[in-house]
Design a protein around this motif. Structure first.
Motif, PDB file in Angstrom:
ATOM      1  N   ALA A 101       3.570  -1.318  -3.031  1.00 23.25           N
ATOM      2  CA  ALA A 101       4.454  -2.296  -2.389  1.00 23.25           C
ATOM      3  C   ALA A 101       4.823  -1.769  -1.000  1.00 23.25           C
ATOM      4  N   VAL A 102       4.422  -2.491   0.038  1.00 28.65           N
ATOM      5  CA  VAL A 102       4.665  -2.037   1.412  1.00 28.65           C
ATOM      6  C   VAL A 102       6.024  -2.559   1.883  1.00 28.65           C
ATOM      7  N   SER A 103       6.969  -1.620   2.004  1.00 28.02           N
ATOM      8  CA  SER A 103       8.365  -1.996   2.236  1.00 28.02           C
ATOM      9  C   SER A 103       8.840  -1.742   3.655  1.00 28.02           C
ATOM     10  N   LYS A 104       7.924  -1.522   4.590  1.00 28.25           N
ATOM     11  CA  LYS A 104       8.318  -1.306   5.997  1.00 28.25           C
ATOM     12  C   LYS A 104       9.164  -2.478   6.487  1.00 28.25           C
ATOM     13  N   ARG A 105      10.163  -2.146   7.293  1.00 26.70           N
ATOM     14  CA  ARG A 105      11.044  -3.164   7.891  1.00 26.70           C
ATOM     15  C   ARG A 105      11.867  -3.949   6.866  1.00 26.70           C
ATOM     16  N   GLU A 134       5.255   3.032   3.397  1.00 27.46           N
ATOM     17  CA  GLU A 134       6.053   2.932   4.624  1.00 27.46           C
ATOM     18  C   GLU A 134       5.208   3.344   5.827  1.00 27.46           C
ATOM     19  N   ASN A 135       5.487   2.730   6.981  1.00 30.17           N
ATOM     20  CA  ASN A 135       4.749   3.018   8.217  1.00 30.17           C
ATOM     21  C   ASN A 135       5.545   3.789   9.256  1.00 30.17           C
ATOM     22  N   TYR A 136       6.864   3.725   9.163  1.00 30.16           N
ATOM     23  CA  TYR A 136       7.699   4.283  10.233  1.00 30.16           C
ATOM     24  C   TYR A 136       8.532   5.415   9.643  1.00 30.16           C
ATOM     25  N   TYR A 170       2.768   7.298   2.728  1.00 19.46           N
ATOM     26  CA  TYR A 170       2.801   7.076   4.173  1.00 19.46           C
ATOM     27  C   TYR A 170       1.505   6.387   4.574  1.00 19.46           C
ATOM     28  N   ILE A 171       1.611   5.189   5.190  1.00 20.27           N
ATOM     29  CA  ILE A 171       0.415   4.415   5.529  1.00 20.27           C
ATOM     30  C   ILE A 171       0.312   4.122   7.025  1.00 20.27           C
ATOM     31  N   GLY A 172       1.257   4.627   7.825  1.00 22.58           N
ATOM     32  CA  GLY A 172       1.241   4.372   9.262  1.00 22.58           C
ATOM     33  C   GLY A 172       0.372   5.380  10.004  1.00 22.58           C
ATOM     34  N   LEU A 208     -10.787   6.804   0.324  1.00 23.00           N
ATOM     35  CA  LEU A 208     -10.865   6.220   1.666  1.00 23.00           C
ATOM     36  C   LEU A 208      -9.939   5.015   1.787  1.00 23.00           C
ATOM     37  N   MET A 209      -9.548   4.760   3.037  1.00 21.32           N
ATOM     38  CA  MET A 209      -8.692   3.616   3.333  1.00 21.32           C
ATOM     39  C   MET A 209      -9.240   2.914   4.567  1.00 21.32           C
ATOM     40  N   CYS A 210      -9.085   1.584   4.626  1.00 25.19           N
ATOM     41  CA  CYS A 210      -9.430   0.874   5.863  1.00 25.19           C
ATOM     42  C   CYS A 210      -8.544  -0.350   6.046  1.00 25.19           C
ATOM     43  N   ILE A 211      -8.474  -0.789   7.305  1.00 22.10           N
ATOM     44  CA  ILE A 211      -7.833  -2.052   7.677  1.00 22.10           C
ATOM     45  C   ILE A 211      -8.894  -2.836   8.451  1.00 22.10           C
ATOM     46  N   PRO A 212      -9.477  -3.872   7.853  1.00 22.10           N
ATOM     47  CA  PRO A 212     -10.544  -4.592   8.554  1.00 22.10           C
ATOM     48  C   PRO A 212     -10.028  -5.289   9.811  1.00 22.10           C
ATOM     49  N   GLY A 234      -7.176  -3.752   0.944  1.00 20.87           N
ATOM     50  CA  GLY A 234      -6.638  -5.040   0.537  1.00 20.87           C
ATOM     51  C   GLY A 234      -5.171  -5.123   0.891  1.00 20.87           C
ATOM     52  N   MET A 235      -4.797  -6.209   1.595  1.00 21.79           N
ATOM     53  CA  MET A 235      -3.411  -6.490   1.954  1.00 21.79           C
ATOM     54  C   MET A 235      -3.112  -7.917   1.475  1.00 21.79           C
ATOM     55  N   SER A 236      -1.959  -8.471   1.867  1.00 19.29           N
ATOM     56  CA  SER A 236      -1.565  -9.771   1.323  1.00 19.29           C
ATOM     57  C   SER A 236      -2.649 -10.836   1.505  1.00 19.29           C
ATOM     58  N   ASN A 237      -3.309 -10.836   2.649  1.00 16.13           N
ATOM     59  CA  ASN A 237      -4.232 -11.930   2.965  1.00 16.13           C
ATOM     60  C   ASN A 237      -5.658 -11.733   2.483  1.00 16.13           C
ATOM     61  N   VAL A 278      -4.247  -1.776  -3.798  1.00 20.46           N
ATOM     62  CA  VAL A 278      -3.976  -2.751  -2.747  1.00 20.46           C
ATOM     63  C   VAL A 278      -2.594  -2.481  -2.165  1.00 20.46           C
ATOM     64  N   ARG A 279      -2.476  -2.664  -0.852  1.00 18.57           N
ATOM     65  CA  ARG A 279      -1.221  -2.397  -0.128  1.00 18.57           C
ATOM     66  C   ARG A 279      -0.622  -3.739   0.282  1.00 18.57           C
ATOM     67  N   ILE A 280       0.424  -4.161  -0.441  1.00 17.92           N
ATOM     68  CA  ILE A 280       0.925  -5.520  -0.284  1.00 17.92           C
ATOM     69  C   ILE A 280       2.371  -5.515   0.218  1.00 17.92           C
ATOM     70  N   GLY A 281       2.597  -6.114   1.382  1.00 18.45           N
ATOM     71  CA  GLY A 281       3.950  -6.232   1.931  1.00 18.45           C
ATOM     72  C   GLY A 281       4.460  -7.653   1.845  1.00 18.45           C
ATOM     73  N   THR A 282       3.976  -8.492   2.757  1.00 14.49           N
ATOM     74  CA  THR A 282       4.461  -9.870   2.899  1.00 14.49           C
ATOM     75  C   THR A 282       4.491 -10.652   1.588  1.00 14.49           C
ATOM     76  N   ALA A 283       3.456 -10.537   0.781  1.00 12.11           N
ATOM     77  CA  ALA A 283       3.380 -11.347  -0.443  1.00 12.11           C
ATOM     78  C   ALA A 283       4.420 -10.923  -1.479  1.00 12.11           C
ATOM     79  N   ALA A 327       7.928 -12.486   4.877  1.00 18.08           N
ATOM     80  CA  ALA A 327       7.502 -12.161   6.241  1.00 18.08           C
ATOM     81  C   ALA A 327       8.447 -11.141   6.869  1.00 18.08           C
ATOM     82  N   ARG A 328       7.892 -10.305   7.765  1.00 14.13           N
ATOM     83  CA  ARG A 328       8.723  -9.349   8.506  1.00 14.13           C
ATOM     84  C   ARG A 328       9.145  -9.963   9.834  1.00 14.13           C
ATOM     85  N   ASP A 329      10.366  -9.635  10.283  1.00 15.04           N
ATOM     86  CA  ASP A 329      10.857 -10.204  11.540  1.00 15.04           C
ATOM     87  C   ASP A 329      10.121  -9.609  12.741  1.00 15.04           C
TER      88      ASP A 329
HETATM   89  C1  LIG Z   1       1.881  -3.534   6.944  1.00 14.26           C
HETATM   90  C2  LIG Z   1       0.735  -2.940   6.237  1.00 14.26           C
HETATM   91  C3  LIG Z   1       0.290  -3.442   5.008  1.00 14.26           C
HETATM   92  C4  LIG Z   1       0.877  -4.655   4.333  1.00 14.26           C
HETATM   93  O1  LIG Z   1       0.505  -5.818   5.003  1.00 14.26           O
HETATM   94  P1  LIG Z   1       0.875  -7.285   4.459  1.00 14.26           P
HETATM   95  O2  LIG Z   1      -0.012  -8.177   5.227  1.00 14.26           O
HETATM   96  O3  LIG Z   1       2.326  -7.498   4.758  1.00 14.26           O
HETATM   97  O4  LIG Z   1       0.599  -7.307   2.994  1.00 14.26           O
HETATM   98  C5  LIG Z   1      -0.759  -2.779   4.389  1.00 14.26           C
HETATM   99  N1  LIG Z   1      -1.349  -1.697   4.940  1.00 14.26           N
HETATM  100  C6  LIG Z   1      -0.959  -1.200   6.116  1.00 14.26           C
HETATM  101  C7  LIG Z   1      -1.641  -0.006   6.672  1.00 14.26           C
HETATM  102  C8  LIG Z   1       0.094  -1.812   6.808  1.00 14.26           C
HETATM  103  O5  LIG Z   1       0.457  -1.303   8.003  1.00 14.26           O
END
Ligand SMILES: *Cc1c(COP(=O)(O)O)cnc(C)c1O
Length: 210
Positions: free
Chosen positions: A19-23, A42-44, A64-66, A146-150, A182-185, A198-203, A207-209
């Motif tokens: 559960a991605v709880s940043k912000r 968390e990212n920050y 830590y994912i930032g 391994l980790m990636c953000i496409p 994998g993220m929310s989308n 899977v790293r899920i925040g928004t879902a 939404a984050r401000d």
């Molecule tokens: C913010 C973040 C997420 C979560 O993204 P959502 O689209 O809110 O699910 C996952 N991974 C990383 C590395 C992020 O920075």
């Protein structure tokens, strides 16, 4: 997640939820814990440390994912269970040195710049084998995968498939078991391509401000 697993014939417990709880405030993490969630991303750094203090009474696992800058390594090694975003040797060395010898090693993933984006973090696929070899030998770290953000402009399904192939290209002796993708989308694609986390925040938190 259950639907995504069912669609491709995977067991639902073969994919972990981070559960991605940043912000988002500590109160929302507390509520998620009450609903059964224990792993939080968390990212920050400063924000994360404050929330960790507020939530000291709970048995949470912190990831830590930032971006991993050198000047943050010491604190991350001391206050987190996992780091997903190792992209270079110097950072891996600092994290390992700062991890307390009596603690469980910091569980780590190597971040791969899977779509070769100029602005993105992550090591180039061509440099991965050498980085993995270094990290696998560091006493304070336990290499998990391994980790990636496409790229938002690319095809996430293809990117996730390439990350899986890269994982399989590394020596079996490392016993890697984690594909952090994998993220929310794009969680369905990620699960179809073999994600184990899977790293899920928004879902989860909305939404984050910012
Ligand atoms: C913010 C973040 C997420 C979560 O993204 P959502 O689209 O809110 O699910 C996952 N991974 C990383 C590395 C992020 O920075």
């Amino acid at each position: 997640m259950a639907q995504a697993c069912a669609t491709v014939g995977r067991e639902v417990d073969s994919v972990a939820l981070l559960a991605v709880s940043k912000r988002k405030p500590a109160s929302q993490i507390r509520a998620a814990f009450a609903a059964g969630q224990t792993a939080f991303g968390e990212n920050y750094l400063q924000e994360a440390l404050l929330k960790q203090q507020e939530l000291e009474d709970l048995p949470l696992q912190w990831h830590y994912i930032g971006p991993l800058q050198s000047n943050k390594c010491k604190s991350i090694a001391q206050h987190f269970d996992w780091a997903h975003s190792i992209e270079r040797k110097s950072v891996a060395l600092k994290l390992s040195q700062a991890r307390a010898p009596q603690a469980t090693p910091l569980q780590v993933c190597l971040q791969v710049n899977i779509d070769a984006e100029a602005s993105k973090s992550g090591c180039a696929p061509d440099d991965l084998a050498e980085l993995a070899q270094t990290v696998a030998q560091l006493p304070g770290l336990k290499l998990r995968g391994l980790m990636c953000i496409p790229s938002p402009d690319g095809d996430p399904h293809s990117a996730f498939g390439r990350l899986r192939e890269l994982l399989h290209s590394l020596p079996q002796t490392y016993k890697l078991d984690t594909l952090s993708m994998g993220m929310s989308n794009d969680l369905e694609s990620a699960v179809a391509q073999g994600s184990t986390l899977v790293r899920i925040g928004t879902a989860i938190f909305g939404a984050r401000d910012n």
